[in-house]
Design a protein around this motif. Structure first.
Motif, PDB file in Angstrom:
ATOM      1  N   SER A 271       0.851  -1.189   0.000  1.00 25.12           N
ATOM      2  CA  SER A 271       0.000   0.000   0.000  1.00 25.12           C
ATOM      3  C   SER A 271       0.888   1.240   0.000  1.00 25.12           C
ATOM      4  CB  SER A 271      -0.893   0.013   1.245  1.00 25.12           C
ATOM      5  OG  SER A 271      -0.122   0.268   2.405  1.00 25.12           O
ATOM      6  N   THR A 272       0.253   2.379   0.072  1.00 23.83           N
ATOM      7  CA  THR A 272       0.990   3.626   0.211  1.00 23.83           C
ATOM      8  C   THR A 272       1.907   3.579   1.430  1.00 23.83           C
ATOM      9  OG1 THR A 272      -0.903   4.770  -0.753  1.00 23.83           O
ATOM     10  CG2 THR A 272       0.747   6.135   0.326  1.00 23.83           C
ATOM     11  N   GLY A 273       1.467   2.882   2.484  1.00 21.95           N
ATOM     12  CA  GLY A 273       2.295   2.749   3.687  1.00 21.95           C
ATOM     13  C   GLY A 273       3.621   2.086   3.400  1.00 21.95           C
ATOM     14  N   ALA A 274       3.625   1.084   2.523  1.00 16.21           N
ATOM     15  CA  ALA A 274       4.875   0.422   2.149  1.00 16.21           C
ATOM     16  C   ALA A 274       5.787   1.394   1.412  1.00 16.21           C
ATOM     17  CB  ALA A 274       4.588  -0.793   1.279  1.00 16.21           C
ATOM     18  N   ALA A 275       5.187   2.225   0.554  1.00 15.58           N
ATOM     19  CA  ALA A 275       5.980   3.219  -0.169  1.00 15.58           C
ATOM     20  C   ALA A 275       6.607   4.229   0.801  1.00 15.58           C
ATOM     21  CB  ALA A 275       5.100   3.943  -1.194  1.00 15.58           C
ATOM     22  N   VAL A 276       5.850   4.614   1.822  1.00 16.68           N
ATOM     23  CA  VAL A 276       6.381   5.528   2.842  1.00 16.68           C
ATOM     24  C   VAL A 276       7.576   4.890   3.551  1.00 16.68           C
ATOM     25  CG1 VAL A 276       5.900   6.626   5.067  1.00 16.68           C
ATOM     26  CG2 VAL A 276       4.221   6.770   3.224  1.00 16.68           C
ATOM     27  N   ASN A 277       7.422   3.636   3.949  1.00 18.34           N
ATOM     28  CA  ASN A 277       8.499   2.957   4.676  1.00 18.34           C
ATOM     29  C   ASN A 277       9.741   2.780   3.818  1.00 18.34           C
ATOM     30  OD1 ASN A 277       7.060   2.733   7.057  1.00 18.34           O
ATOM     31  ND2 ASN A 277       6.133   0.793   6.490  1.00 18.34           N
TER      32      ASN A 277
ATOM     33  N   VAL B 138      -4.518  19.442   0.269  1.00 15.22           N
ATOM     34  CA  VAL B 138      -3.964  18.200   0.810  1.00 15.22           C
ATOM     35  C   VAL B 138      -4.726  17.015   0.212  1.00 15.22           C
ATOM     36  CG1 VAL B 138      -3.376  16.889   2.873  1.00 15.22           C
ATOM     37  CG2 VAL B 138      -3.546  19.375   2.997  1.00 15.22           C
ATOM     38  N   THR B 139      -4.002  16.082  -0.378  1.00 15.76           N
ATOM     39  CA  THR B 139      -4.596  14.820  -0.833  1.00 15.76           C
ATOM     40  C   THR B 139      -3.731  13.670  -0.329  1.00 15.76           C
ATOM     41  OG1 THR B 139      -3.372  14.862  -2.930  1.00 15.76           O
ATOM     42  CG2 THR B 139      -5.589  15.844  -2.915  1.00 15.76           C
ATOM     43  N   TRP B 140      -4.370  12.551  -0.089  1.00 16.58           N
ATOM     44  CA  TRP B 140      -3.613  11.366   0.324  1.00 16.58           C
ATOM     45  C   TRP B 140      -4.330  10.099  -0.170  1.00 16.58           C
ATOM     46  CZ3 TRP B 140       1.162  11.442   2.549  1.00 16.58           C
ATOM     47  CH2 TRP B 140       1.710  10.192   2.850  1.00 16.58           C
ATOM     48  N   PRO B 141      -3.963   9.640  -1.379  1.00 16.35           N
ATOM     49  CA  PRO B 141      -4.526   8.377  -1.873  1.00 16.35           C
ATOM     50  C   PRO B 141      -3.799   7.186  -1.253  1.00 16.35           C
ATOM     51  CG  PRO B 141      -3.064   9.332  -3.514  1.00 16.35           C
ATOM     52  CD  PRO B 141      -3.082  10.291  -2.349  1.00 16.35           C
ATOM     53  N   ILE B 142      -4.546   6.194  -0.829  1.00 13.05           N
ATOM     54  CA  ILE B 142      -3.961   4.977  -0.261  1.00 13.05           C
ATOM     55  C   ILE B 142      -4.296   3.814  -1.183  1.00 13.05           C
ATOM     56  CG2 ILE B 142      -3.795   3.482   1.785  1.00 13.05           C
ATOM     57  CD1 ILE B 142      -5.651   6.466   2.525  1.00 13.05           C
ATOM     58  N   TRP B 143      -3.340   3.464  -2.036  1.00 18.12           N
ATOM     59  CA  TRP B 143      -3.603   2.369  -2.963  1.00 18.12           C
ATOM     60  C   TRP B 143      -3.440   1.019  -2.280  1.00 18.12           C
ATOM     61  CZ3 TRP B 143       0.878  -0.423  -3.267  1.00 18.12           C
ATOM     62  CH2 TRP B 143       2.095   0.258  -3.127  1.00 18.12           C
TER      63      TRP B 143
ATOM     64  N   GLN C 277       6.117   7.909  -6.432  1.00 13.95           N
ATOM     65  CA  GLN C 277       5.527   8.234  -5.138  1.00 13.95           C
ATOM     66  C   GLN C 277       6.573   8.142  -4.030  1.00 13.95           C
ATOM     67  OE1 GLN C 277       2.527   5.545  -3.339  1.00 13.95           O
ATOM     68  NE2 GLN C 277       1.121   7.281  -3.430  1.00 13.95           N
ATOM     69  N   ILE C 278       7.403   7.110  -4.080  1.00 21.82           N
ATOM     70  CA  ILE C 278       8.455   6.942  -3.075  1.00 21.82           C
ATOM     71  C   ILE C 278       9.400   8.133  -3.082  1.00 21.82           C
ATOM     72  CG2 ILE C 278      10.509   5.572  -2.484  1.00 21.82           C
ATOM     73  CD1 ILE C 278       8.889   3.088  -3.374  1.00 21.82           C
ATOM     74  N   GLN C 279       9.729   8.631  -4.256  1.00 24.49           N
ATOM     75  CA  GLN C 279      10.608   9.805  -4.338  1.00 24.49           C
ATOM     76  C   GLN C 279       9.929  11.032  -3.733  1.00 24.49           C
ATOM     77  OE1 GLN C 279      13.915   9.932  -5.336  1.00 24.49           O
ATOM     78  NE2 GLN C 279      13.659  11.925  -4.345  1.00 24.49           N
ATOM     79  N   GLN C 280       8.635  11.189  -3.986  1.00 20.09           N
ATOM     80  CA  GLN C 280       7.888  12.307  -3.399  1.00 20.09           C
ATOM     81  C   GLN C 280       7.908  12.232  -1.874  1.00 20.09           C
ATOM     82  OE1 GLN C 280       3.987  12.090  -5.123  1.00 20.09           O
ATOM     83  NE2 GLN C 280       4.671  12.720  -7.145  1.00 20.09           N
ATOM     84  N   PHE C 281       7.759  11.011  -1.342  1.00 20.62           N
ATOM     85  CA  PHE C 281       7.767  10.837   0.108  1.00 20.62           C
ATOM     86  C   PHE C 281       9.145  11.130   0.683  1.00 20.62           C
ATOM     87  CE2 PHE C 281       4.142   7.540  -0.321  1.00 20.62           C
ATOM     88  CZ  PHE C 281       3.218   8.568  -0.462  1.00 20.62           C
ATOM     89  N   LYS C 282      10.182  10.769  -0.044  1.00 19.47           N
ATOM     90  CA  LYS C 282      11.537  11.099   0.407  1.00 19.47           C
ATOM     91  C   LYS C 282      11.695  12.611   0.534  1.00 19.47           C
ATOM     92  CE  LYS C 282      14.155   7.125  -1.369  1.00 19.47           C
ATOM     93  NZ  LYS C 282      15.204   6.688  -2.345  1.00 19.47           N
ATOM     94  N   ASP C 283      11.195  13.328  -0.458  1.00 13.35           N
ATOM     95  CA  ASP C 283      11.287  14.779  -0.430  1.00 13.35           C
ATOM     96  C   ASP C 283      10.494  15.357   0.741  1.00 13.35           C
ATOM     97  OD1 ASP C 283      12.782  14.559  -2.746  1.00 13.35           O
ATOM     98  OD2 ASP C 283      11.114  15.042  -4.088  1.00 13.35           O
ATOM     99  N   LEU C 284       9.296  14.796   0.992  1.00 10.77           N
ATOM    100  CA  LEU C 284       8.470  15.259   2.102  1.00 10.77           C
ATOM    101  C   LEU C 284       9.152  14.992   3.439  1.00 10.77           C
ATOM    102  CD1 LEU C 284       5.809  16.360   3.293  1.00 10.77           C
ATOM    103  CD2 LEU C 284       4.894  14.033   3.125  1.00 10.77           C
ATOM    104  N   ALA C 285       9.727  13.814   3.580  1.00 16.77           N
ATOM    105  CA  ALA C 285      10.404  13.444   4.824  1.00 16.77           C
ATOM    106  C   ALA C 285      11.551  14.403   5.127  1.00 16.77           C
ATOM    107  CB  ALA C 285      10.913  12.010   4.745  1.00 16.77           C
TER     108      ALA C 285
ATOM    109  N   GLY D 194      11.755  17.196   8.288  1.00 16.77           N
ATOM    110  CA  GLY D 194      12.835  16.912   9.235  1.00 16.77           C
ATOM    111  C   GLY D 194      12.975  15.473   9.681  1.00 16.77           C
ATOM    112  N   LEU D 195      12.317  14.521   8.977  1.00 16.62           N
ATOM    113  CA  LEU D 195      12.461  13.116   9.361  1.00 16.62           C
ATOM    114  C   LEU D 195      13.771  12.530   8.866  1.00 16.62           C
ATOM    115  CD1 LEU D 195       8.861  11.740   8.721  1.00 16.62           C
ATOM    116  CD2 LEU D 195       9.973  12.089  10.923  1.00 16.62           C
ATOM    117  N   THR D 196      14.202  13.016   7.720  1.00 20.43           N
ATOM    118  CA  THR D 196      15.479  12.552   7.154  1.00 20.43           C
ATOM    119  C   THR D 196      16.279  13.765   6.715  1.00 20.43           C
ATOM    120  OG1 THR D 196      14.469  12.336   4.961  1.00 20.43           O
ATOM    121  CG2 THR D 196      14.529  10.351   6.354  1.00 20.43           C
ATOM    122  N   LYS D 197      17.542  13.537   6.422  1.00 23.13           N
ATOM    123  CA  LYS D 197      18.408  14.623   5.968  1.00 23.13           C
ATOM    124  C   LYS D 197      18.701  14.469   4.483  1.00 23.13           C
ATOM    125  CE  LYS D 197      20.663  15.220  10.461  1.00 23.13           C
ATOM    126  NZ  LYS D 197      21.952  15.220  11.198  1.00 23.13           N
TER     127      LYS D 197
END
Length: 327
Positions: A96-102, A251-256, A312-320, A324-327
């Motif tokens: 799911s989207t959660g896996a992409a976030v992780n 704000v949108t958040w699709p959870i595939w 999507q994973i790249q977008q989440f990396k940028d958001l993180a 301030g979750l990652t550097k």
């Protein structure tokens, strides 16, 4: 002698062809879906969606086995497939989207999104901002205006720790109102069910969950959904729920709800799964089954889905990095 040998050769080829056909049939029968969590959650729903849909529409001859493999919010299953079953052509794994976030946060260890083959998604859900029916806020703007005064005074809660997709929903909602996500008071729960129970019990004030898990509570009148995190309003029981966008908060958040396979599965077998899920997605009987589970169509399979997940994973990396979750 030549004729006898030719006949024997033909017979051998016939037997081999029969064995291959039998093997393909057996392979189709012995399918498995790993749900990377305990029974009852979103990954269970995702596996059951494929298992029940494929069986009831006749695309599988016998029930698909659903195996539960909790641990690391999907990391245990991901590492298992990469390390042990990378060439298993009969195995799909719920994602799911959660896996992409992780994956974006590096929570699956040294493995990245290229270590598996992304097959497709059979449905999509959307995030939601939820309060109890007796809460003082009647729309998203009222909540966010109160949060601006003192963000830490309004406890949010959801399934997953800081950095999880449910936390990211809360972070994006706060950010849309120029509230620093770090100032949120966030309470982590094991899953959405626990967080929803905490909301109804008054232990938290806001729940950032998913639309699909709210239908029964909507019917019971126990909750108020301040915003759906979708591009447009959804139909059916969700038709009266405004989106965050229409309330002025982008704000949108699709959870595939989708699936991946091992990296070493052959192109032929990968395409067979892509074709199978695509055919299921086009089935009107399955469309009703999906809707009954509170999910909406997505229509992404094969290379298109693979590219979508990686983007999507790249977008989440940028958001993180931004929050301030990652550097």
């Amino acid at each position: 002698m030549t004729l006898i040998r030719s006949l024997r050769h033909c017979a051998a080829l016939t037997l081999l062809g029969s064995a291959l056909i039998s093997g393909q049939s057996l392979a189709a029968e012995k399918t498995e879906c790993i749900a990377p969590a305990k029974p009852g959650g979103g990954y269970d729903l995702t596996c059951r969606l494929a298992a029940n849909g494929l069986l009831e529409t006749g695309l599988l001859d016998r029930p698909m086995v659903v195996t539960y493999m909790p641990g690391g919010i999907g990391a245990v299953a991901y590492n298992h497939v990469v390390g042990v079953r990378s060439d298993d052509e009969n195995l799909i794994v719920a994602a799911s989207t959660g896996a992409a976030v992780n994956l974006a946060l590096g929570k699956f260890g040294r493995f990245g999104p290229d270590q598996v083959r992304w097959v497709g998604a059979l449905g999509v859900d959307y995030g939601a901002v939820v309060v109890s029916a007796d809460a003082p806020w009647h729309n998203l703007d009222e909540l966010l205006q109160d949060m601006k005064k003192n963000p830490g005074s309004i406890p949010f809660g959801a399934g997953g720790t800081v950095g999880s997709q449910d936390w990211m929903k809360a972070a994006l909602v706060a950010k849309s109102a120029d509230i620093a996500p770090r100032n949120l008071r966030y309470v982590a729960f094991e899953g959405g069910g626990e967080a929803l129970a905490a909301l109804l019990g008054g232990h938290i004030k806001v729940f950032t969950g998913d639309l699909s898990e709210l239908q029964s509570q909507l019917e019971g009148g126990k909750i108020r959904v301040l915003a759906a995190l979708s591009d447009e309003r959804q139909e059916g029981p969700y038709a009266d729920i405004p989106t965050a966008k229409e309330q002025g908060y982008d704000v949108t958040w699709p959870i595939w709800r989708g699936y991946y396979m091992g990296k070493d599965v052959s192109d032929e077998q990968y395409q067979a799964w892509v074709d199978r899920l695509t055919e299921l997605d086009d089935n009107p009987e399955f469309a009703k089954m999906r809707a009954d589970r509170g999910l909406f169509p997505m229509h992404k399979f094969g290379p298109e889905f693979d590219q979508y997940v990686k983007s999507q994973i790249q977008q989440f990396k940028d958001l993180a990095t931004e929050v301030g979750l990652t550097k």
